[in-house]
Scaffold this motif. Structure first.
Motif, PDB file in Angstrom:
ATOM      1  N   ARG A 169      -4.420  75.774   0.634  1.00  0.00           N
ATOM      2  CA  ARG A 169      -3.067  75.966   0.115  1.00  0.00           C
ATOM      3  C   ARG A 169      -2.555  76.806   0.747  1.00  0.00           C
ATOM      4  NH1 ARG A 169      -1.402  72.628  -3.381  1.00  0.00           N
ATOM      5  NH2 ARG A 169      -1.977  71.467  -2.871  1.00  0.00           N
ATOM      6  N   ILE A 170      -3.198  78.029   0.355  1.00  0.00           N
ATOM      7  CA  ILE A 170      -2.392  79.650   0.658  1.00  0.00           C
ATOM      8  C   ILE A 170      -2.643  80.059   2.304  1.00  0.00           C
ATOM      9  CG2 ILE A 170      -2.784  81.801   0.336  1.00  0.00           C
ATOM     10  CD1 ILE A 170      -1.914  80.654  -1.969  1.00  0.00           C
ATOM     11  N   GLN A 171      -3.527  79.150   2.594  1.00  0.00           N
ATOM     12  CA  GLN A 171      -3.583  79.501   3.737  1.00  0.00           C
ATOM     13  C   GLN A 171      -2.694  78.605   4.872  1.00  0.00           C
ATOM     14  OE1 GLN A 171      -5.488  82.134   5.516  1.00  0.00           O
ATOM     15  NE2 GLN A 171      -6.389  82.833   2.876  1.00  0.00           N
ATOM     16  N   GLU A 172      -2.414  77.201   4.669  1.00  0.00           N
ATOM     17  CA  GLU A 172      -0.975  76.823   4.694  1.00  0.00           C
ATOM     18  C   GLU A 172       0.048  76.829   4.497  1.00  0.00           C
ATOM     19  OE1 GLU A 172      -1.786  72.647   3.125  1.00  0.00           O
ATOM     20  OE2 GLU A 172      -2.880  72.820   4.155  1.00  0.00           O
ATOM     21  N   VAL A 173       0.273  77.645   4.032  1.00  0.00           N
ATOM     22  CA  VAL A 173       1.272  78.600   3.190  1.00  0.00           C
ATOM     23  C   VAL A 173       2.130  79.455   4.256  1.00  0.00           C
ATOM     24  CG1 VAL A 173       2.435  79.877   1.611  1.00  0.00           C
ATOM     25  CG2 VAL A 173       1.794  77.636   0.557  1.00  0.00           C
ATOM     26  N   LEU A 174       1.008  80.165   4.527  1.00  0.00           N
ATOM     27  CA  LEU A 174       0.879  81.626   4.688  1.00  0.00           C
ATOM     28  C   LEU A 174       1.188  81.428   7.330  1.00  0.00           C
ATOM     29  CD1 LEU A 174      -1.971  83.924   4.134  1.00  0.00           C
ATOM     30  CD2 LEU A 174       0.715  84.335   3.530  1.00  0.00           C
ATOM     31  N   CYS A 175       0.049  79.933   7.402  1.00  0.00           N
ATOM     32  CA  CYS A 175       0.543  80.223   8.619  1.00  0.00           C
ATOM     33  C   CYS A 175       2.399  79.336   8.669  1.00  0.00           C
ATOM     34  CB  CYS A 175      -0.208  78.671   8.775  1.00  0.00           C
ATOM     35  SG  CYS A 175      -1.509  78.885   8.888  1.00  0.00           S
ATOM     36  N   GLN A 176       2.407  78.468   7.756  1.00  0.00           N
ATOM     37  CA  GLN A 176       3.906  78.015   7.891  1.00  0.00           C
ATOM     38  C   GLN A 176       5.215  79.322   7.495  1.00  0.00           C
ATOM     39  OE1 GLN A 176       4.635  75.862   4.411  1.00  0.00           O
ATOM     40  NE2 GLN A 176       3.408  73.998   5.132  1.00  0.00           N
ATOM     41  N   LEU A 177       4.735  80.730   7.155  1.00  0.00           N
ATOM     42  CA  LEU A 177       5.329  81.878   7.695  1.00  0.00           C
ATOM     43  C   LEU A 177       5.622  82.494   8.565  1.00  0.00           C
ATOM     44  CD1 LEU A 177       5.046  83.145   3.189  1.00  0.00           C
ATOM     45  CD2 LEU A 177       7.071  81.979   4.280  1.00  0.00           C
ATOM     46  N   ASP A 178       4.017  82.693   8.891  1.00  0.00           N
ATOM     47  CA  ASP A 178       4.022  82.907  10.351  1.00  0.00           C
ATOM     48  C   ASP A 178       4.522  82.326  11.630  1.00  0.00           C
ATOM     49  OD1 ASP A 178       2.323  84.734   9.263  1.00  0.00           O
ATOM     50  OD2 ASP A 178       0.453  83.945  10.346  1.00  0.00           O
ATOM     51  N   ASP A 179       4.707  81.411  10.904  1.00  0.00           N
ATOM     52  CA  ASP A 179       5.973  80.397  12.160  1.00  0.00           C
ATOM     53  C   ASP A 179       7.660  80.703  11.595  1.00  0.00           C
ATOM     54  OD1 ASP A 179       3.900  78.892  13.237  1.00  0.00           O
ATOM     55  OD2 ASP A 179       3.373  77.481  11.904  1.00  0.00           O
ATOM     56  N   MET A 180       7.631  80.857  11.740  1.00  0.00           N
ATOM     57  CA  MET A 180       9.393  80.739  10.179  1.00  0.00           C
ATOM     58  C   MET A 180       9.884  81.890  10.903  1.00  0.00           C
ATOM     59  SD  MET A 180      10.648  80.821   6.962  1.00  0.00           S
ATOM     60  CE  MET A 180       9.955  79.825   6.702  1.00  0.00           C
ATOM     61  N   PRO A 181      10.973  82.004  11.716  1.00  0.00           N
ATOM     62  CA  PRO A 181      11.716  83.250  12.304  1.00  0.00           C
ATOM     63  C   PRO A 181      11.847  83.976  11.482  1.00  0.00           C
ATOM     64  CG  PRO A 181      11.902  81.179  13.261  1.00  0.00           C
ATOM     65  CD  PRO A 181      11.777  80.306  12.042  1.00  0.00           C
ATOM     66  N   PRO A 182      11.223  85.565  11.516  1.00  0.00           N
ATOM     67  CA  PRO A 182      11.786  86.694  10.892  1.00  0.00           C
ATOM     68  C   PRO A 182      12.937  86.288  10.073  1.00  0.00           C
ATOM     69  CG  PRO A 182      10.777  87.623  12.708  1.00  0.00           C
ATOM     70  CD  PRO A 182      10.998  86.052  12.941  1.00  0.00           C
ATOM     71  N   HIS A 183      14.230  87.042  10.897  1.00  0.00           N
ATOM     72  CA  HIS A 183      15.322  86.798  10.024  1.00  0.00           C
ATOM     73  C   HIS A 183      15.391  85.403   8.718  1.00  0.00           C
ATOM     74  CE1 HIS A 183      16.495  83.827  13.183  1.00  0.00           C
ATOM     75  NE2 HIS A 183      17.730  83.275  12.765  1.00  0.00           N
ATOM     76  N   ILE A 184      14.741  84.301   9.210  1.00  0.00           N
ATOM     77  CA  ILE A 184      14.991  83.618   8.078  1.00  0.00           C
ATOM     78  C   ILE A 184      13.760  83.568   6.569  1.00  0.00           C
ATOM     79  CG2 ILE A 184      14.265  80.816   7.773  1.00  0.00           C
ATOM     80  CD1 ILE A 184      16.015  80.177  10.522  1.00  0.00           C
ATOM     81  N   ALA A 185      13.088  84.158   7.178  1.00  0.00           N
ATOM     82  CA  ALA A 185      11.814  84.283   6.176  1.00  0.00           C
ATOM     83  C   ALA A 185      11.901  85.041   5.191  1.00  0.00           C
ATOM     84  CB  ALA A 185      10.670  84.685   7.232  1.00  0.00           C
ATOM     85  N   MET A 186      12.889  87.134   5.931  1.00  0.00           N
ATOM     86  CA  MET A 186      13.223  87.901   4.895  1.00  0.00           C
ATOM     87  C   MET A 186      14.097  87.063   3.764  1.00  0.00           C
ATOM     88  SD  MET A 186      13.135  90.373   4.175  1.00  0.00           S
ATOM     89  CE  MET A 186      11.737  91.415   5.140  1.00  0.00           C
ATOM     90  N   HIS A 187      14.964  85.951   4.682  1.00  0.00           N
ATOM     91  CA  HIS A 187      16.534  85.815   3.650  1.00  0.00           C
ATOM     92  C   HIS A 187      15.980  85.020   2.773  1.00  0.00           C
ATOM     93  CE1 HIS A 187      20.388  83.789   2.602  1.00  0.00           C
ATOM     94  NE2 HIS A 187      19.941  83.533   3.188  1.00  0.00           N
ATOM     95  N   VAL A 188      15.317  83.842   3.315  1.00  0.00           N
ATOM     96  CA  VAL A 188      14.332  82.946   2.168  1.00  0.00           C
ATOM     97  C   VAL A 188      13.877  84.009   1.091  1.00  0.00           C
ATOM     98  CG1 VAL A 188      12.796  81.733   1.834  1.00  0.00           C
ATOM     99  CG2 VAL A 188      14.289  81.584   3.498  1.00  0.00           C
ATOM    100  N   LEU A 189      13.039  84.766   1.109  1.00  0.00           N
ATOM    101  CA  LEU A 189      12.323  85.824   0.290  1.00  0.00           C
ATOM    102  C   LEU A 189      11.968  86.414  -0.174  1.00  0.00           C
ATOM    103  CD1 LEU A 189       9.032  86.466   2.596  1.00  0.00           C
ATOM    104  CD2 LEU A 189       9.437  84.832   1.005  1.00  0.00           C
ATOM    105  N   THR A 190      13.741  86.953   0.347  1.00  0.00           N
ATOM    106  CA  THR A 190      14.403  87.910  -0.960  1.00  0.00           C
ATOM    107  C   THR A 190      15.862  87.664  -1.749  1.00  0.00           C
ATOM    108  OG1 THR A 190      16.287  88.571   0.963  1.00  0.00           O
ATOM    109  CG2 THR A 190      14.227  90.169   0.959  1.00  0.00           C
ATOM    110  N   ARG A 191      16.117  86.232  -1.232  1.00  0.00           N
ATOM    111  CA  ARG A 191      17.289  85.428  -1.598  1.00  0.00           C
ATOM    112  C   ARG A 191      17.551  85.555  -3.506  1.00  0.00           C
ATOM    113  NH1 ARG A 191      17.345  79.396   0.202  1.00  0.00           N
ATOM    114  NH2 ARG A 191      16.174  78.752  -0.924  1.00  0.00           N
TER     115      ARG A 191
END
Length: 90
Positions: free
Chosen positions: A54-76
């Motif tokens: 499950r951890i690996q699945e989440v990491l793959c999803q984050l890798d596929d996410m555009p960086p600007h969106i990922a950063m917004h989600v992770l820092t909100r």
């Protein structure tokens, strides 16, 4: 992620343990002993392997996410966010 949709649910404890081991192994201070302990944990129980997957699945999803969106989600700030507690799994 479709494969995990039919997988049995994992306990919060085992998911926490998997997240703990991921963070531990990614740290600059990870030792050979840490890797050996993780390996022992991983092999100890089938649900540990499922949680690690499950951890690996989440990491793959984050890798596929555009960086600007990922950063917004992770820092909100989530309205129900709790202060993170750092603890070692049982």
């Amino acid at each position: 992620m479709a494969a995990s949709a039919h997988a049995p649910s994992l306990s919060d404890t085992v998911l926490f343990e998997a997240a703990y081991w991921y963070a531990c192994l990614q740290a600059d201070t990870a030792t050979a002993d840490d890797h050996n302990q993780w390996s022992t944990w991983l092999e100890a129980c089938p649900t540990h392997r499922q949680a690690w997957g499950r951890i690996q699945e989440v990491l793959c999803q984050l890798d596929d996410m555009p960086p600007h969106i990922a950063m917004h989600v992770l820092t909100r700030q989530h309205p129900r966010a709790r202060t993170p507690r750092r603890r070692k799994p049982p």
